[in-house]
Design a protein around this motif. Structure first.
Motif, mmCIF file in Angstrom:
data_model
loop_
_atom_site.group_PDB
_atom_site.id
_atom_site.type_symbol
_atom_site.label_atom_id
_atom_site.label_comp_id
_atom_site.label_asym_id
_atom_site.label_seq_id
_atom_site.Cartn_x
_atom_site.Cartn_y
_atom_site.Cartn_z
ATOM 1 N N ASP A 44 0.840 -1.198 0.000
ATOM 2 C CA ASP A 44 0.000 0.000 0.000
ATOM 3 C C ASP A 44 0.880 1.255 0.000
ATOM 4 O OD1 ASP A 44 0.604 0.821 2.649
ATOM 5 O OD2 ASP A 44 -1.118 -0.206 3.508
ATOM 6 N N ASN A 46 1.295 3.747 2.016
ATOM 7 C CA ASN A 46 2.030 4.073 3.255
ATOM 8 C C ASN A 46 3.332 3.291 3.330
ATOM 9 O OD1 ASN A 46 -0.008 5.706 4.143
ATOM 10 N ND2 ASN A 46 -0.894 4.216 5.572
ATOM 11 N N GLU A 75 -8.958 -0.286 5.159
ATOM 12 C CA GLU A 75 -9.914 -1.394 5.074
ATOM 13 C C GLU A 75 -10.867 -1.243 3.873
ATOM 14 O OE1 GLU A 75 -9.963 -3.982 7.450
ATOM 15 O OE2 GLU A 75 -11.796 -4.920 6.705
ATOM 16 N N LYS A 78 -10.577 -3.440 0.885
ATOM 17 C CA LYS A 78 -10.867 -4.876 0.996
ATOM 18 C C LYS A 78 -12.280 -5.170 0.529
ATOM 19 C CE LYS A 78 -10.580 -7.530 4.636
ATOM 20 N NZ LYS A 78 -10.298 -8.129 5.969
ATOM 21 N N GLY A 107 -2.373 -6.472 7.422
ATOM 22 C CA GLY A 107 -3.399 -7.482 7.185
ATOM 23 C C GLY A 107 -4.316 -7.164 6.014
ATOM 24 N N VAL A 108 -4.503 -5.878 5.737
ATOM 25 C CA VAL A 108 -5.372 -5.514 4.608
ATOM 26 C C VAL A 108 -4.716 -5.935 3.289
ATOM 27 C CG1 VAL A 108 -6.294 -3.561 3.314
ATOM 28 C CG2 VAL A 108 -6.640 -3.681 5.781
ATOM 29 N N ASP A 111 -4.749 -9.752 3.111
ATOM 30 C CA ASP A 111 -6.049 -10.350 2.772
ATOM 31 C C ASP A 111 -6.380 -10.158 1.291
ATOM 32 O OD1 ASP A 111 -6.604 -11.417 5.228
ATOM 33 O OD2 ASP A 111 -8.453 -10.296 5.561
ATOM 34 N N THR A 131 4.046 -6.635 7.588
ATOM 35 C CA THR A 131 4.748 -5.453 8.107
ATOM 36 C C THR A 131 4.112 -4.851 9.362
ATOM 37 O OG1 THR A 131 3.491 -3.944 6.701
ATOM 38 C CG2 THR A 131 5.536 -4.843 5.779
ATOM 39 N N THR A 132 2.975 -5.378 9.826
ATOM 40 C CA THR A 132 2.403 -4.901 11.096
ATOM 41 C C THR A 132 2.515 -6.042 12.114
ATOM 42 O OG1 THR A 132 0.166 -5.685 10.589
ATOM 43 C CG2 THR A 132 0.706 -3.423 9.918
ATOM 44 N N LYS A 144 -6.062 -17.940 5.758
ATOM 45 C CA LYS A 144 -7.373 -17.284 5.580
ATOM 46 C C LYS A 144 -7.187 -15.971 4.856
ATOM 47 C CE LYS A 144 -9.998 -18.655 9.659
ATOM 48 N NZ LYS A 144 -10.676 -18.100 10.837
ATOM 49 N N PHE A 171 10.497 -4.013 10.300
ATOM 50 C CA PHE A 171 9.349 -3.245 9.767
ATOM 51 C C PHE A 171 8.562 -2.569 10.893
ATOM 52 C CE2 PHE A 171 9.386 -6.013 5.870
ATOM 53 C CZ PHE A 171 9.377 -4.997 4.936
ATOM 54 N N SER A 174 8.587 1.324 12.311
ATOM 55 C CA SER A 174 7.895 2.500 11.759
ATOM 56 C C SER A 174 6.391 2.484 12.041
ATOM 57 C CB SER A 174 8.136 2.575 10.240
ATOM 58 O OG SER A 174 7.723 1.377 9.633
#
Ligand SMILES: NC(=O)c1ccc[n+]([C@@H]2O[C@H](COP(=O)([O-])OP(=O)(O)OC[C@H]3O[C@@H](n4cnc5c(N)ncnc54)[C@H](O)[C@@H]3O)[C@@H](O)[C@H]2O)c1
Ligand SMILES: [Zn+2]
Length: 361
Positions: A44, A46, A75, A78, A107-108, A111, A131-132, A144, A171, A174
């Motif tokens: 993304d 960011n 989100e 998604k 996660g976004v 997914d 990265t989170t 999933k 990661f 930041s």
């Protein structure tokens, strides 16, 4: 570096690597361990802004050079429509089944890329580079993926294992504070589910976790990944014991939904864990001393004891009843008999639920 494999039915294998500061070597590692005819990296804006140089190096270290797709963050991406735009872009790029999709983000991104990799030409290989903290300990593992519909979150998706998950703790340096807190709630969940050595490890590392001393946290992250591996290997399809991973999430999801998603997932899960611990004690499953120990553990991670927003008890109970995990008209909770001993409980009296909501208000 810690490495292990997630093996499902002796056929599908996911290689998991956990280390600190190896992003600079990631391209060469992919080339060596996951060679493909072509590569497409999805991230993304960011993450791209923060890691532009490293991502460019990663792409040029691949042969042939990898293509890049960068999405707006959030989100809202998604959903079916934005995802069809990505699929059309793959067609334009001539992507075929010999292509590796690389999901580099939270996660976004994971997914979305996971969903696209699962359905494009009935399935492409997938590498997660999460990265989170949430993605490194939870969403990148277990296969999933899901998109949201106007009628609810994560309503369409598949379960399909990635070929590999490469986790670089660097990661997380930041990550905004609120996102770190979100992930901490998931890590705490693993501690309460697993008990034993992992719980003790988290207790001993609470200061490093609060202060985000990443170079000290490889065992914490790798441990969380191994716990998830154990659940996924036994019950990939989420029909039995994998549901224990919903500890804190039954009440947490209801808090999130009742607030119209104004509350973050991590805050809701932290309060969900608090409330479900109280529920476990109230229904006489969890000894009081164990509940106090568990609550003190959540305190030590800096997770909230009380909601910083008003809780609408009626709306929360209504959301619980709508929860998709509801079966035969009953709300089911994952409760604890002890730290490290989860079980699935149904038929919880509404009065007990209302009073634990009171405790976290
Ligand atoms: N598939 C699963 O098993 C599973 C499990 C849990 C959650 N999820 C899904 O994951 C999503 C939440 O994931 P998330 O919490 O990672 O949120 P996210 O992907 O939205 O990331 C949070 C924010 O952090 C930014 N970001 C990402 N990495 C960063 C970094 N290293 N430094 C600075 N900023 C960074 C992102 O751009 C975004 O703004 C939800 O959609 C949820 O449904 C899926
Ligand atoms: Zn969660």
């Amino acid at each position: 570096m810690t490495s292990f494999a997630i093996v499902i039915d002796k056929t599908e294998t996911t290689l998991v690597r956990v280390g600190y500061d190896y992003l600079a070597r990631m391209g060469l590692l992919i080339q060596k361990e996951l060679p493909h005819r072509a590569y497409v990296l999805i991230t993304d804006h960011n993450v791209l802004e923060l890691y532009k140089k490293e991502i460019q190096t990663l792409l040029t270290d691949l042969s042939p050079k990898g293509e890049l797709i960068a999405l707006p963050p959030g989100e809202e991406q998604k959903q079916i429509f934005p995802v069809t735009v990505i699929i059309n872009r793959l067609v334009e790029l001539g992507v075929d089944r010999e292509t590796l999709i690389i999901a580099l983000g939270g996660g976004v991104v994971g997914d979305i890329a996971g969903f696209v990799a699962a359905i494009y030409m009935r399935g492409l290989s997938l590498l997660h580079i999460p990265t989170t903290l949430t993605a490194q300990t939870d969403s990148s593992l277990g296969g999933k993926n899901a998109l949201d519909l106007p009628g609810g979150k994560n309503m369409v998706g598949t379960i399909r294992q990635p070929q590999a998950v490469f986790i670089d703790l660097k990661f997380l340096s930041s990550l905004p504070a609120a996102e770190w807190q979100n992930g901490l709630a998931e890590v705490a969940k693993y501690g309460l589910l697993e008990g034993g050595e992992y719980f003790s490890l988290l207790e001993s590392q609470s200061e490093n976790l609060r202060e985000r001393r990443l170079e000290k946290l490889e065992a914490v992250i790798a441990g969380a990944c191994r716990i998830k591996k154990n659940y996924v290997e036994i019950d990939e399809q989420d029909r039995h014991t994998r549901r224990f991973l919903n500890l804190g999430h039954t009440l947490g999801h209801a808090l999130e939904a009742a607030s119209g998603y104004a509350v973050s997932h991590g805050q809701a899960v932290a309060l969900g864990l608090r409330g479900e611990l109280a529920l476990s004690r109230r229904l006489l499953h969890l000894p009081e001393a164990q509940e106090e120990k568990a609550q003190a553990f959540l305190d030590s991670l800096g997770l909230p004891r009380k909601a910083s927003f008003p809780l609408d008890r009626k709306a929360i109970v209504a959301c619980l009843k709508m929860d998709k995990k509801r079966e035969s008209g009953q709300v089911r909770f994952i409760l604890l008999k002890n730290i490290g001993q989860p079980f699935l409980a149904a038929g919880i009296p509404e009065a007990a639920i209302l009073s634990v909501i009171e405790e976290i208000q």
